[in-house]
Design a protein around this motif. Sequence first.
Motif, PDB file in Angstrom:
ATOM      1  N   GLU A  38       0.838  -1.197   0.000  1.00  0.00           N
ATOM      2  CA  GLU A  38       0.000   0.000   0.000  1.00  0.00           C
ATOM      3  C   GLU A  38       0.875   1.250   0.000  1.00  0.00           C
ATOM      4  OE1 GLU A  38      -3.161   2.237  -0.457  1.00  0.00           O
ATOM      5  OE2 GLU A  38      -3.341   0.052  -0.364  1.00  0.00           O
ATOM      6  N   ALA A  39       2.057   1.148   0.601  1.00  0.00           N
ATOM      7  CA  ALA A  39       2.984   2.292   0.652  1.00  0.00           C
ATOM      8  C   ALA A  39       3.407   2.757  -0.739  1.00  0.00           C
ATOM      9  CB  ALA A  39       4.218   1.918   1.475  1.00  0.00           C
ATOM     10  N   PHE A  40       3.219   1.923  -1.753  1.00  0.00           N
ATOM     11  CA  PHE A  40       3.590   2.281  -3.119  1.00  0.00           C
ATOM     12  C   PHE A  40       2.517   3.106  -3.824  1.00  0.00           C
ATOM     13  CE2 PHE A  40       6.192  -1.897  -3.485  1.00  0.00           C
ATOM     14  CZ  PHE A  40       7.246  -1.323  -2.801  1.00  0.00           C
ATOM     15  N   ARG A  41       1.313   3.143  -3.261  1.00  0.00           N
ATOM     16  CA  ARG A  41       0.211   3.839  -3.934  1.00  0.00           C
ATOM     17  C   ARG A  41       0.574   5.298  -4.179  1.00  0.00           C
ATOM     18  NH1 ARG A  41      -4.149   1.753  -5.072  1.00  0.00           N
ATOM     19  NH2 ARG A  41      -4.244   0.255  -3.370  1.00  0.00           N
ATOM     20  N   GLY A  42       0.415   5.727  -5.441  1.00  0.00           N
ATOM     21  CA  GLY A  42       0.684   7.106  -5.820  1.00  0.00           C
ATOM     22  C   GLY A  42       2.147   7.394  -6.127  1.00  0.00           C
ATOM     23  N   LYS A  43       2.993   6.396  -5.968  1.00  0.00           N
ATOM     24  CA  LYS A  43       4.412   6.582  -6.240  1.00  0.00           C
ATOM     25  C   LYS A  43       4.756   6.016  -7.617  1.00  0.00           C
ATOM     26  CE  LYS A  43       6.089   6.654  -1.486  1.00  0.00           C
ATOM     27  NZ  LYS A  43       4.997   7.414  -1.080  1.00  0.00           N
ATOM     28  N   SER A  44       5.743   6.612  -8.244  1.00  0.00           N
ATOM     29  CA  SER A  44       6.197   6.110  -9.542  1.00  0.00           C
ATOM     30  C   SER A  44       6.935   4.783  -9.341  1.00  0.00           C
ATOM     31  CB  SER A  44       7.144   7.122 -10.202  1.00  0.00           C
ATOM     32  OG  SER A  44       8.382   7.156  -9.507  1.00  0.00           O
ATOM     33  N   ARG A  45       7.118   4.060 -10.417  1.00  0.00           N
ATOM     34  CA  ARG A  45       7.856   2.794 -10.354  1.00  0.00           C
ATOM     35  C   ARG A  45       9.277   3.034  -9.834  1.00  0.00           C
ATOM     36  NH1 ARG A  45       4.955  -1.218 -10.744  1.00  0.00           N
ATOM     37  NH2 ARG A  45       4.130  -0.665 -12.741  1.00  0.00           N
ATOM     38  N   VAL A  46       9.899   4.129 -10.254  1.00  0.00           N
ATOM     39  CA  VAL A  46      11.247   4.455  -9.779  1.00  0.00           C
ATOM     40  C   VAL A  46      11.238   4.664  -8.262  1.00  0.00           C
ATOM     41  CG1 VAL A  46      13.087   6.202  -9.849  1.00  0.00           C
ATOM     42  CG2 VAL A  46      12.052   5.388 -11.974  1.00  0.00           C
ATOM     43  N   GLN A  47      10.265   5.403  -7.767  1.00  0.00           N
ATOM     44  CA  GLN A  47      10.167   5.633  -6.325  1.00  0.00           C
ATOM     45  C   GLN A  47       9.932   4.326  -5.568  1.00  0.00           C
ATOM     46  OE1 GLN A  47       7.018   8.573  -6.747  1.00  0.00           O
ATOM     47  NE2 GLN A  47       8.356  10.146  -5.870  1.00  0.00           N
ATOM     48  N   GLN A  48       9.108   3.457  -6.127  1.00  0.00           N
ATOM     49  CA  GLN A  48       8.857   2.155  -5.501  1.00  0.00           C
ATOM     50  C   GLN A  48      10.150   1.355  -5.400  1.00  0.00           C
ATOM     51  OE1 GLN A  48       5.694   0.224  -7.706  1.00  0.00           O
ATOM     52  NE2 GLN A  48       4.362   2.013  -7.520  1.00  0.00           N
ATOM     53  N   HIS A  49      10.905   1.311  -6.484  1.00  0.00           N
ATOM     54  CA  HIS A  49      12.167   0.562  -6.497  1.00  0.00           C
ATOM     55  C   HIS A  49      13.185   1.194  -5.551  1.00  0.00           C
ATOM     56  CE1 HIS A  49      11.640  -1.973 -10.357  1.00  0.00           C
ATOM     57  NE2 HIS A  49      10.475  -1.733  -9.784  1.00  0.00           N
ATOM     58  N   GLN A  50      13.173   2.510  -5.446  1.00  0.00           N
ATOM     59  CA  GLN A  50      14.067   3.185  -4.504  1.00  0.00           C
ATOM     60  C   GLN A  50      13.750   2.774  -3.069  1.00  0.00           C
ATOM     61  OE1 GLN A  50      13.352   7.257  -5.734  1.00  0.00           O
ATOM     62  NE2 GLN A  50      15.272   7.317  -6.900  1.00  0.00           N
ATOM     63  N   MET A  51      12.467   2.619  -2.756  1.00  0.00           N
ATOM     64  CA  MET A  51      12.075   2.196  -1.408  1.00  0.00           C
ATOM     65  C   MET A  51      12.599   0.791  -1.121  1.00  0.00           C
ATOM     66  SD  MET A  51       8.162   3.632  -1.277  1.00  0.00           S
ATOM     67  CE  MET A  51       7.783   2.941   0.340  1.00  0.00           C
ATOM     68  N   VAL A  52      12.467  -0.109  -2.081  1.00  0.00           N
ATOM     69  CA  VAL A  52      12.952  -1.475  -1.890  1.00  0.00           C
ATOM     70  C   VAL A  52      14.476  -1.487  -1.786  1.00  0.00           C
ATOM     71  CG1 VAL A  52      13.072  -3.804  -2.873  1.00  0.00           C
ATOM     72  CG2 VAL A  52      10.933  -2.494  -2.999  1.00  0.00           C
ATOM     73  N   ASN A  53      15.134  -0.744  -2.664  1.00  0.00           N
ATOM     74  CA  ASN A  53      16.598  -0.685  -2.613  1.00  0.00           C
ATOM     75  C   ASN A  53      17.091  -0.104  -1.290  1.00  0.00           C
ATOM     76  OD1 ASN A  53      17.044  -1.874  -5.108  1.00  0.00           O
ATOM     77  ND2 ASN A  53      16.997   0.069  -6.193  1.00  0.00           N
ATOM     78  N   ALA A  54      16.375   0.868  -0.743  1.00  0.00           N
ATOM     79  CA  ALA A  54      16.744   1.427   0.557  1.00  0.00           C
ATOM     80  C   ALA A  54      16.632   0.362   1.647  1.00  0.00           C
ATOM     81  CB  ALA A  54      15.865   2.633   0.887  1.00  0.00           C
ATOM     82  N   ALA A  55      15.620  -0.480   1.548  1.00  0.00           N
ATOM     83  CA  ALA A  55      15.438  -1.560   2.522  1.00  0.00           C
ATOM     84  C   ALA A  55      16.584  -2.561   2.457  1.00  0.00           C
ATOM     85  CB  ALA A  55      14.108  -2.274   2.277  1.00  0.00           C
ATOM     86  N   LEU A  56      17.161  -2.705   1.276  1.00  0.00           N
ATOM     87  CA  LEU A  56      18.219  -3.693   1.064  1.00  0.00           C
ATOM     88  C   LEU A  56      19.608  -3.062   0.997  1.00  0.00           C
ATOM     89  CD1 LEU A  56      16.354  -5.774  -1.644  1.00  0.00           C
ATOM     90  CD2 LEU A  56      16.660  -6.368   0.769  1.00  0.00           C
ATOM     91  N   LYS A  57      19.717  -1.790   1.352  1.00  0.00           N
ATOM     92  CA  LYS A  57      20.971  -1.046   1.190  1.00  0.00           C
ATOM     93  C   LYS A  57      22.171  -1.756   1.792  1.00  0.00           C
ATOM     94  CE  LYS A  57      23.124   3.467   2.026  1.00  0.00           C
ATOM     95  NZ  LYS A  57      24.241   3.088   1.230  1.00  0.00           N
ATOM     96  N   GLN A  58      22.046  -2.245   3.001  1.00  0.00           N
ATOM     97  CA  GLN A  58      23.188  -2.867   3.676  1.00  0.00           C
ATOM     98  C   GLN A  58      23.701  -4.085   2.899  1.00  0.00           C
ATOM     99  OE1 GLN A  58      22.529  -3.955   7.747  1.00  0.00           O
ATOM    100  NE2 GLN A  58      24.595  -4.731   8.015  1.00  0.00           N
ATOM    101  N   VAL A  59      22.801  -4.950   2.439  1.00  0.00           N
ATOM    102  CA  VAL A  59      23.254  -6.150   1.720  1.00  0.00           C
ATOM    103  C   VAL A  59      23.683  -5.826   0.294  1.00  0.00           C
ATOM    104  CG1 VAL A  59      22.043  -7.811   3.168  1.00  0.00           C
ATOM    105  CG2 VAL A  59      20.891  -6.871   1.169  1.00  0.00           C
ATOM    106  N   LEU A  60      23.119  -4.778  -0.287  1.00  0.00           N
ATOM    107  CA  LEU A  60      23.583  -4.343  -1.609  1.00  0.00           C
ATOM    108  C   LEU A  60      24.995  -3.756  -1.501  1.00  0.00           C
ATOM    109  CD1 LEU A  60      20.311  -2.686  -2.941  1.00  0.00           C
ATOM    110  CD2 LEU A  60      21.421  -4.714  -3.900  1.00  0.00           C
ATOM    111  N   ASP A  61      25.211  -2.920  -0.495  1.00  0.00           N
ATOM    112  CA  ASP A  61      26.518  -2.292  -0.307  1.00  0.00           C
ATOM    113  C   ASP A  61      27.604  -3.305   0.048  1.00  0.00           C
ATOM    114  OD1 ASP A  61      25.375   0.148  -0.864  1.00  0.00           O
ATOM    115  OD2 ASP A  61      25.433   0.884   1.213  1.00  0.00           O
ATOM    116  N   SER A  62      27.227  -4.355   0.782  1.00  0.00           N
ATOM    117  CA  SER A  62      28.211  -5.356   1.218  1.00  0.00           C
ATOM    118  C   SER A  62      28.563  -6.350   0.113  1.00  0.00           C
ATOM    119  CB  SER A  62      27.680  -6.122   2.425  1.00  0.00           C
ATOM    120  OG  SER A  62      26.650  -7.024   2.026  1.00  0.00           O
TER     121      SER A  62
END
Length: 76
Positions: A38-62
Amino acid sequence: MSIGTAEIERLITEAIPGAEVNADTDDGHHYTAVVVAEAFRGKSRVQQHQMVNAALKQVLDSGELHALALKTNAPE
Protein backbone atom coordinates in the motif's frame (compact mmCIF):
# COMPACT_ATOMS: atom_id res chain seq x y z
CA MET A 1 28.89 -14.80 0.38
CA SER A 2 25.24 -14.67 -0.66
CA ILE A 3 21.91 -13.97 0.95
CA GLY A 4 18.83 -16.17 1.13
CA THR A 5 15.36 -15.34 -0.12
CA ALA A 6 13.92 -15.41 3.40
CA GLU A 7 16.37 -12.69 4.45
CA ILE A 8 15.47 -10.55 1.44
CA GLU A 9 11.79 -10.91 2.30
CA ARG A 10 12.44 -10.09 5.97
CA LEU A 11 14.45 -6.94 5.21
CA ILE A 12 11.80 -5.62 2.82
CA THR A 13 8.85 -6.33 5.13
CA GLU A 14 10.66 -4.71 8.06
CA ALA A 15 11.24 -1.54 6.03
CA ILE A 16 7.85 -1.53 4.29
CA PRO A 17 5.26 -2.72 6.83
CA GLY A 18 2.35 -4.60 5.34
CA ALA A 19 4.24 -5.43 2.14
CA GLU A 20 3.63 -8.77 0.50
CA VAL A 21 7.02 -10.02 -0.70
CA ASN A 22 7.91 -13.05 -2.75
CA ALA A 23 11.64 -13.45 -3.42
CA ASP A 24 13.08 -16.23 -5.54
CA THR A 25 16.38 -17.40 -6.99
CA ASP A 26 17.42 -20.02 -9.48
CA ASP A 27 21.11 -20.11 -8.65
CA GLY A 28 21.69 -18.32 -5.32
CA HIS A 29 23.27 -15.34 -7.09
CA HIS A 30 20.50 -13.84 -9.25
CA TYR A 31 17.27 -12.97 -7.49
CA THR A 32 13.80 -11.77 -8.32
CA ALA A 33 11.38 -10.12 -5.92
CA VAL A 34 7.74 -9.22 -6.33
CA VAL A 35 6.67 -6.61 -3.79
CA VAL A 36 3.08 -5.41 -3.36
CA ALA A 37 2.55 -2.67 -0.79
CA GLU A 38 0.00 0.00 0.00
CA ALA A 39 2.98 2.29 0.65
CA PHE A 40 3.59 2.28 -3.12
CA ARG A 41 0.21 3.84 -3.93
CA GLY A 42 0.68 7.11 -5.82
CA LYS A 43 4.41 6.58 -6.24
CA SER A 44 6.20 6.11 -9.54
CA ARG A 45 7.86 2.79 -10.35
CA VAL A 46 11.25 4.46 -9.78
CA GLN A 47 10.17 5.63 -6.32
CA GLN A 48 8.86 2.16 -5.50
CA HIS A 49 12.17 0.56 -6.50
CA GLN A 50 14.07 3.18 -4.50
CA MET A 51 12.07 2.20 -1.41
CA VAL A 52 12.95 -1.47 -1.89
CA ASN A 53 16.60 -0.68 -2.61
CA ALA A 54 16.74 1.43 0.56
CA ALA A 55 15.44 -1.56 2.52
CA LEU A 56 18.22 -3.69 1.06
CA LYS A 57 20.97 -1.05 1.19
CA GLN A 58 23.19 -2.87 3.68
CA VAL A 59 23.25 -6.15 1.72
CA LEU A 60 23.58 -4.34 -1.61
CA ASP A 61 26.52 -2.29 -0.31
CA SER A 62 28.21 -5.36 1.22
CA GLY A 63 27.99 -7.33 -2.01
CA GLU A 64 25.83 -10.07 -0.46
CA LEU A 65 23.17 -9.15 -3.00
CA HIS A 66 24.13 -7.80 -6.38
CA ALA A 67 21.60 -9.05 -8.94
CA LEU A 68 17.95 -8.34 -8.12
CA ALA A 69 15.11 -7.93 -10.59
CA LEU A 70 12.16 -6.13 -9.01
CA LYS A 71 8.46 -6.02 -9.77
CA THR A 72 6.58 -3.59 -7.55
CA ASN A 73 3.00 -2.42 -7.35
CA ALA A 74 0.31 -1.16 -5.01
CA PRO A 75 -2.49 -3.61 -4.20
CA GLU A 76 -5.43 -3.62 -6.60
